[in-house]
Design an enzyme around this catalytic site. Structure first.
Site: not given
Ligand code: BGP
Length: 475
Positions: A171, A363
Site C-alpha cells: 500500500e 487483499e
Molecule cells: C491493509 C494492510 C494490511 C491489513 C488490512 C486490514 O491496509 O495492508 O496489513 O491489516 O489492511 O486492515 P486492518 O488489519 O486494520 O483491519
C-alpha cells in the site's frame, strides 16, 4: 470452460508483523510495529510494551508448518506473506545480513512448495526497522534507497529459485496518511509538510523501480508488482464540482500506480506540486530509474468512499487509512468500513483500462468479531456466514470483471488465518478462515480452529470459482 482462468492463483495473505510474533528471536531487530501497540490510531511507545499484540502475533514463527498445512487443505495455490526487514537486517543499515533470519524464510518457502503453494512476497509491509526510523527518519532520508536495495538484493539472490512473485511496498500510497507505520518517518505527522511527505514518497518510488530492475536482472522469470491501497471514490452528488473533487482525490492515489506502470510523473501531479510550491528533489539518475516499470499491479480492496466539494462533505476518517465521506447507500462493517462489492468490479476495470497490465487482488475481506461455538460433532468452530456472504459477493464481482475482459492473475483474501489488525492492533478484528484462540488481553491457547468459511473457500477453490454461482446458496 468456467469464468475463472485455469491458472488463477487462489490463496490468502498475511504480513510478517501481524502474524509471526517472536519479535526478538534469532537476531531480529525491532521494527516500527513493535512500538505501535494501538495501530495507526494510537501513538508510538518508546520501547515495546506488553499490550502490543504483535510481539506474539499468532506465533506463526513457530507454527507455520501447521498453518501452511491448513492452507494446503483449502487448496491454496499461492500464499502472500512479507519478509520482516529487521529479521534480515536488524538495524537496517548493516552490510551483512542475519543468517538466522534468512534461514527462517527458507524453511517457510520450502514448506509452501511442499504443498505446491507459490509464495507471493511483500518486501516491505509496514515493518521498517525501528533503527532506520530513529536514526534516519525513515523514508524521508534518501539513504533508505540504498539500504532497501541491499536488502532486496540479498532476498533475490537467496530466494530466486523459491519465489517468483514479489511486491515492493505494501500500500505504497499510504505513506501520505500513516507516515510512521508506512514509511518509518519518526517526525510526528502533524509536523510534516506536504513537501516532506512527497519527497519520502519519491524515495520509495525510486527504490521500487530500482529493485524492479534488479529483480529482472537476477531473476529473469520473476514477476514484480507494485501494491496500492485502492479505494474508489464516487461523487456524493451529481454536481460537476463533486466529480472534479473525485478526480482530484483519485489523482493522489493514481499517482503511485501511474509512476509504477508508466515510468514517469504524471502531468496532474506536476501541476499539484507547482501550485503548492512543492519541489521534489530528483537525483540526476532518478528519471531513468523510474522508467523500470512493474510487471503487474496488485492492490488491496476493502471499501469505497465518496467525495464532496462542499465544506459539509468533510472527511469523516472512518476508513482504512484514507478516510473519505461515507456513502449513504452502503452498509458498513462493525469497524465502520463500508461494504461495496461492486466497487471491486469498478476498480478492476479502472486499473485495467488505465494500465493494461495484469492485476492481482492481494487483499480483500471482512474484519469481524467472531464467536467460537461447537458444531454438531462437538468440534469448535465459528459460524461465519457473514464472512462467506461478504467474500462471495466480492468474488462474484471479480467474475464480472473477468467477463468484462480484465486480466486478473489471482485473489488472496486478507488474513486467511486470524492475525493482529494493522489499523487498530486488535485480535478481535478477525478476517480468517482459521480461528486463532488468542485475545486482546493476551489470554488464549493459540490453538487453531477451522471456521465454516474454511470449508466454503476450499469448495470455491476446488471448483475454480464455479460454486459461487450455484443456485443453492446454503454453503
Ligand atoms: C491493509 C494492510 C494490511 C491489513 C488490512 C486490514 O491496509 O495492508 O496489513 O491489516 O489492511 O486492515 P486492518 O488489519 O486494520 O483491519
Amino acid at each position: 470452460m468456467g469464468i475463472f482462468p485455469e491458472n488463477f492463483l487462489w490463496g490468502g495473505a498475511v504480513a510478517a508483523n501481524q502474524c509471526e510474533g517472536a519479535y526478538l528471536e534469532d537476531g531480529k531487530g525491532l521494527s516500527v510495529q513493535d512500538v505501535l501497540p494501538h495501530g495507526i490510531r494510537g501513538s508510538r511507545t518508546q520501547a515495546p510494551t506488553e499490550d502490543n499484540m504483535k510481539l506474539v502475533g499468532i506465533d506463526f514463527y513457530h507454527r507455520y508448518q501447521e498453518d501452511i498445512k491448513l492452507f494446503a487443505q483449502m487448496g491454496f495455490k499461492v500464499f502472500r506473506t512479507s519478509i520482516a526487514w529487521s529479521r534480515i537486517f536488524p538495524k537496517g543499515d548493516e552490510t551483512e545480513p542475519n543468517e538466522a533470519g534468512l534461514a527462517f524464510y527458507d524453511r517457510l518457502f520450502d514448506e509452501c512448495h511442499k504443498y505446491g503453494i507459490e509464495p507471493l512476497v511483500t518486501i516491505s509491509h509496514y515493518e521498517t526497522p525501528l533503527y532506520l526510523a530513529e536514526h534516519y527518519n525513515g523514508w524521508l532520508s534518501r539513504e533508505l534507497i540504498a539500504f532497501y536495495e541491499r536488502y532486496a538484493k540479498v532476498l533475490f539472490q537467496r530466494y530466486k529459485d523459491k519465489v517468483t512473485y514479489w511486491l515492493t511496498f505494501n500500500e505504497i500510497n499510504s505513506i501520505l496518511h500513516a507516515p510512521f507505520m508506512s514509511g518509518g518517518i519518526a517526525t510526528p505527522k502533524e509536523e510534516l509538510t506536504e513537501q516532506e511527505l512527497y519527497q519520502a514518497a519519491h524515495h520509495e518510488l525510486v527504490a521500487s523501480a530500482l529493485v524492479t530492475k534488479l529483480a529482472h536482472e537476477i531473476m529473469p522469470n520473476a514477476k514484480i508488482g507494485c501494491m496500492l491501497l485502492s479505494m474508489p471514490t464516487y461523487p456524493l452528488t451529481p454536481s460537476p464540482d463533486d466529480m472534479i473533487q473525485v478526480m482530484e482525490d483519485e489523482h493522489k492515489n493514481y499517482f503511485f500506480g501511474d509512476v509504477h506502470a508508466r515510468g514517469r510523473y504524471p502531468g496532474y501531479m506536476k501541476r499539484y506540486f507547482k501550485e503548492r510550491n512543492i519541489q521534489i528533489q530528483f537525483a540526476p539518475q532518478d528519471e531513468e530509474i523510474l522508467k523500470h516499470t512493474v510487471d503487474f499491479i496488485s492492490f488491496s480492496y476493502y471499501m469505497s468512499c465518496c467525495a464532496s466539494a462542499s465544506p459539509q462533505g468533510s472527511k469523516t476518517g472512518n476508513g482504512n487509512l484514507l478516510g473519505g465521506v461515507p456513502n449513504p447507500t452502503l452498509q458498513a462493517s462493525e469497524w465502520g468500513w463500508q461494504i461495496d462489492p461492486k466497487g471491486l468490479r469498478y476498480v478492476l476495470n479502472m486499473f485495467w483500462d488505465r494500465y493494461q497490465k495484469p492485476l492481482f487482488i492481494v487483499e480483500n475481506g471482512l474484519g469481524a468479531a467472531d464467536t467460537l461455538t461447537e458444531d454438531e460433532n462437538g468440534e469448535k468452530t465459528v459460524a461465519d456466514d457473514y464472512r462467506i456472504d461478504y467474500l462471495r459477493e466480492h468474488l462474484i464481482q471479480v467474475a464480472e470483471a473477468l467477463l468484462d475482459g480484465v486480466d486478473i492473475m489471482g485473489y488472496t483474501s486478507w488474513g486467511c488465518i486470524d492475525v493482529v489488525s494493522a489499523s487498530t492492533a486488535e485480535l478481535k478484528k478477525r478476517y480468517g478462515y482459521i480461528y486463532v484462540d488468542r485475545n486482546d488481553d493476551g489470554s488464549g491457547t493459540l490453538k487453531r480452529y477451522k471456521k465454516k468459511s474454511f470449508y466454503w473457500y476450499r469448495d470455491v477453490i476446488a471448483s475454480n470459482g464455479e460454486c459461487l454461482f450455484a443456485a443453492d446458496k446454503t454453503n
